[in-house]
Structures are given as C-alpha cells and as structure tokens.
Design a protein around this motif. Structure first.
Motif, mmCIF file in Angstrom:
data_model
loop_
_atom_site.group_PDB
_atom_site.id
_atom_site.type_symbol
_atom_site.label_atom_id
_atom_site.label_comp_id
_atom_site.label_asym_id
_atom_site.label_seq_id
_atom_site.Cartn_x
_atom_site.Cartn_y
_atom_site.Cartn_z
ATOM 1 N N THR A 103 -3.288 -2.676 -8.934
ATOM 2 C CA THR A 103 -4.729 -2.899 -8.793
ATOM 3 C C THR A 103 -5.204 -3.118 -7.370
ATOM 4 O O THR A 103 -6.410 -3.201 -7.126
ATOM 5 C CB THR A 103 -5.158 -4.120 -9.627
ATOM 6 N N SER A 104 -4.282 -3.210 -6.385
ATOM 7 C CA SER A 104 -4.735 -3.414 -5.002
ATOM 8 C C SER A 104 -3.736 -2.850 -4.005
ATOM 9 O O SER A 104 -2.546 -2.684 -4.299
ATOM 10 C CB SER A 104 -4.976 -4.898 -4.718
ATOM 11 N N LEU A 105 -4.265 -2.572 -2.824
ATOM 12 C CA LEU A 105 -3.491 -2.003 -1.733
ATOM 13 C C LEU A 105 -3.926 -2.692 -0.447
ATOM 14 O O LEU A 105 -5.123 -2.757 -0.156
ATOM 15 C CB LEU A 105 -3.772 -0.495 -1.630
ATOM 16 N N SER A 106 -2.966 -3.208 0.318
ATOM 17 C CA SER A 106 -3.270 -3.808 1.614
ATOM 18 C C SER A 106 -2.684 -2.923 2.702
ATOM 19 O O SER A 106 -1.536 -2.492 2.610
ATOM 20 C CB SER A 106 -2.680 -5.216 1.719
ATOM 21 N N VAL A 107 -3.504 -2.646 3.729
ATOM 22 C CA VAL A 107 -3.107 -1.759 4.825
ATOM 23 C C VAL A 107 -3.417 -2.450 6.141
ATOM 24 O O VAL A 107 -4.465 -3.082 6.290
ATOM 25 C CB VAL A 107 -3.877 -0.410 4.736
ATOM 26 N N THR A 108 -2.506 -2.312 7.105
ATOM 27 C CA THR A 108 -2.728 -2.828 8.448
ATOM 28 C C THR A 108 -2.588 -1.675 9.435
ATOM 29 O O THR A 108 -1.576 -0.962 9.429
ATOM 30 C CB THR A 108 -1.718 -3.948 8.799
ATOM 31 N N GLY A 112 -3.893 -3.919 14.477
ATOM 32 C CA GLY A 112 -3.916 -5.216 13.823
ATOM 33 C C GLY A 112 -4.988 -5.375 12.760
ATOM 34 O O GLY A 112 -4.989 -6.359 12.030
ATOM 35 N N TYR A 113 -5.919 -4.430 12.648
ATOM 36 C CA TYR A 113 -6.965 -4.508 11.622
ATOM 37 C C TYR A 113 -6.307 -4.402 10.250
ATOM 38 O O TYR A 113 -5.508 -3.497 9.993
ATOM 39 C CB TYR A 113 -7.980 -3.384 11.808
ATOM 40 N N ALA A 114 -6.627 -5.331 9.359
ATOM 41 C CA ALA A 114 -6.062 -5.339 8.013
ATOM 42 C C ALA A 114 -7.183 -5.352 6.986
ATOM 43 O O ALA A 114 -8.210 -6.003 7.185
ATOM 44 C CB ALA A 114 -5.168 -6.561 7.822
ATOM 45 N N ALA A 115 -6.975 -4.623 5.898
ATOM 46 C CA ALA A 115 -7.946 -4.602 4.808
ATOM 47 C C ALA A 115 -7.206 -4.445 3.490
ATOM 48 O O ALA A 115 -6.111 -3.887 3.439
ATOM 49 C CB ALA A 115 -8.946 -3.463 4.996
ATOM 50 N N THR A 116 -7.838 -4.951 2.439
ATOM 51 C CA THR A 116 -7.299 -4.814 1.087
ATOM 52 C C THR A 116 -8.295 -3.999 0.274
ATOM 53 O O THR A 116 -9.502 -4.224 0.341
ATOM 54 C CB THR A 116 -7.067 -6.197 0.445
ATOM 55 N N TYR A 117 -7.779 -3.053 -0.479
ATOM 56 C CA TYR A 117 -8.588 -2.131 -1.263
ATOM 57 C C TYR A 117 -8.294 -2.311 -2.747
ATOM 58 O O TYR A 117 -7.138 -2.497 -3.146
ATOM 59 C CB TYR A 117 -8.288 -0.676 -0.862
ATOM 60 N N VAL A 118 -9.334 -2.239 -3.561
ATOM 61 C CA VAL A 118 -9.191 -2.271 -5.013
ATOM 62 C C VAL A 118 -8.782 -0.875 -5.457
ATOM 63 O O VAL A 118 -9.367 0.129 -5.019
ATOM 64 C CB VAL A 118 -10.524 -2.682 -5.686
ATOM 65 N N LEU A 119 -7.774 -0.783 -6.313
ATOM 66 C CA LEU A 119 -7.347 0.488 -6.888
ATOM 67 C C LEU A 119 -7.842 0.540 -8.326
ATOM 68 O O LEU A 119 -7.699 -0.423 -9.072
ATOM 69 C CB LEU A 119 -5.816 0.597 -6.850
ATOM 70 N N THR A 120 -8.452 1.660 -8.693
ATOM 71 C CA THR A 120 -8.983 1.829 -10.048
ATOM 72 C C THR A 120 -8.352 3.056 -10.692
ATOM 73 O O THR A 120 -7.592 3.787 -10.048
ATOM 74 C CB THR A 120 -10.515 2.014 -10.021
ATOM 75 N N GLY A 121 -8.711 3.310 -11.913
ATOM 76 C CA GLY A 121 -8.252 4.510 -12.601
ATOM 77 C C GLY A 121 -8.803 5.778 -11.971
ATOM 78 O O GLY A 121 -8.262 6.870 -12.186
ATOM 79 N N ASP A 122 -9.867 5.662 -11.182
ATOM 80 C CA ASP A 122 -10.454 6.827 -10.510
ATOM 81 C C ASP A 122 -9.847 7.090 -9.137
ATOM 82 O O ASP A 122 -10.130 8.122 -8.528
ATOM 83 C CB ASP A 122 -11.962 6.628 -10.350
ATOM 84 N N THR A 123 -9.036 6.179 -8.614
ATOM 85 C CA THR A 123 -8.428 6.366 -7.298
ATOM 86 C C THR A 123 -7.459 7.534 -7.362
ATOM 87 O O THR A 123 -6.650 7.638 -8.281
ATOM 88 C CB THR A 123 -7.690 5.090 -6.839
ATOM 89 N N LYS A 124 -7.545 8.424 -6.380
ATOM 90 C CA LYS A 124 -6.652 9.586 -6.281
ATOM 91 C C LYS A 124 -5.569 9.270 -5.248
ATOM 92 O O LYS A 124 -5.822 8.613 -4.244
ATOM 93 C CB LYS A 124 -7.412 10.834 -5.827
#
Length: 164
Positions: A103-108, A112-124
């Motif tokens: 359900t989530s993905l964290s990328v840095t 150094g910029y870091a963000a977390t993304y919500v993953l859904t059933g529509d995410t490709k």
C-alpha cells in the motif's frame, strides 16, 4: 482533452516544467547571444521538411536535447495542471526505494529529498520496460514515480525503472 490524457501529458513534461523553468530562460539567453543568420551564413539548401524513417522532425534541435537531458537528470518536481475537472497537482521523483509494501512506497532522491506514495489498485508498474507487479519492485531499486497529489497525500500513478 480528457482528464486522463491531460494528466498523462502534464506528468510526462511536469519535471521539465517543475524543474526546468530555467530552460526557457537559458534558451532565450542563448538565442540573444547568437547573432541572427545572414545571407552569407544561411544554408544553401532548404531544411528537410520530412523526417527520415524512424525519426521525428526537430529531434536534434538543441532545446529538445536540453529537454531530454533534463528529463534524464531531473530528481523531483511538482506542477499544477488544468484538466477537464479542474486543477490537478502532479509530481514526480526519481530515486532509490527505501521501503515498499502493498500500500505504500518510500523513495529518496540522491539530493536527500524523500517522499512516500500511496499505492492503489490503479497504480501501474514497469520493470525492464514491461508491465510488472508491486512485488517486482524491491528496496534499493532505482525508480521513477509519477503521482497525483491531493493535500499532503501523494498517490502513485506509475512506478517504473527509469530508462537511462
């Protein structure tokens, strides 16, 4: 333009918009420093009006080369685009996966910029330029994320290995 296509088009170019504001300025400054062609310096033949097979017109244009380089080197950015349903904030990031779940993905990014993304059933998902599943993305992988933002929530639209 449909909402989906508008967001897709904007997402493709949003890093250029979000990070490349200077692109137009550098192009303007460069053109201001370049003298206008004279009859003596003008090419003797007319420019090609048809692209050779497999090539698009203007592919070798300096500004397109700058845009390609920007797309390849951009780390993260955000843009607001107009769609049929109003305004939409889109963003993108290139970096290493630091955590992933269904359900989530964290990328840095390397800066150094870091963000977390919500993953859904529509995410490709794309790995090796082929359709993939969330389980094909692993911690430590380098990915490019295209997302929509509402409030403080970034919802991933596409997670892919970047083409270098």
């Amino acid at each position: 333009m449909s909402t989906r296509r508008g967001v897709a088009v904007a997402s493709v170019g949003m890093l250029g918009l979000g990070l490349g504001v200077g692109l137009g300025l550098t192009g303007t400054a460069a053109s201001a420093d370049t003298p206008a062609p004279t009859a003596a310096s003008a090419p003797a033949t007319a420019p090609d009006t048809e692209a050779p097979a497999g090539r698009r017109l203007g592919r070798d244009h300096p500004r397109l080369a700058e845009a390609r380089q920007l797309r390849q080197n951009a780390l993260h950015g955000e843009a607001t685009v107009r769609t049929d349903k109003g305004y939409q904030v889109v963003n993108g990031q290139r970096g290493k996966v630091t955590a992933i779940s269904p359900t989530s993905l964290s990328v840095t990014s390397e800066d150094g910029y870091a963000a977390t993304y919500v993953l859904t059933g529509d995410t490709k998902y794309r790995v090796d330029q082929k359709a993939a599943k969330v389980t094909d993305i692993h911690s430590g992988d380098t990915v490019a994320v295209r997302a929509r933002t509402t409030g403080d929530t970034h919802t991933a639209v596409v997670v892919a290995e970047p083409r270098d």
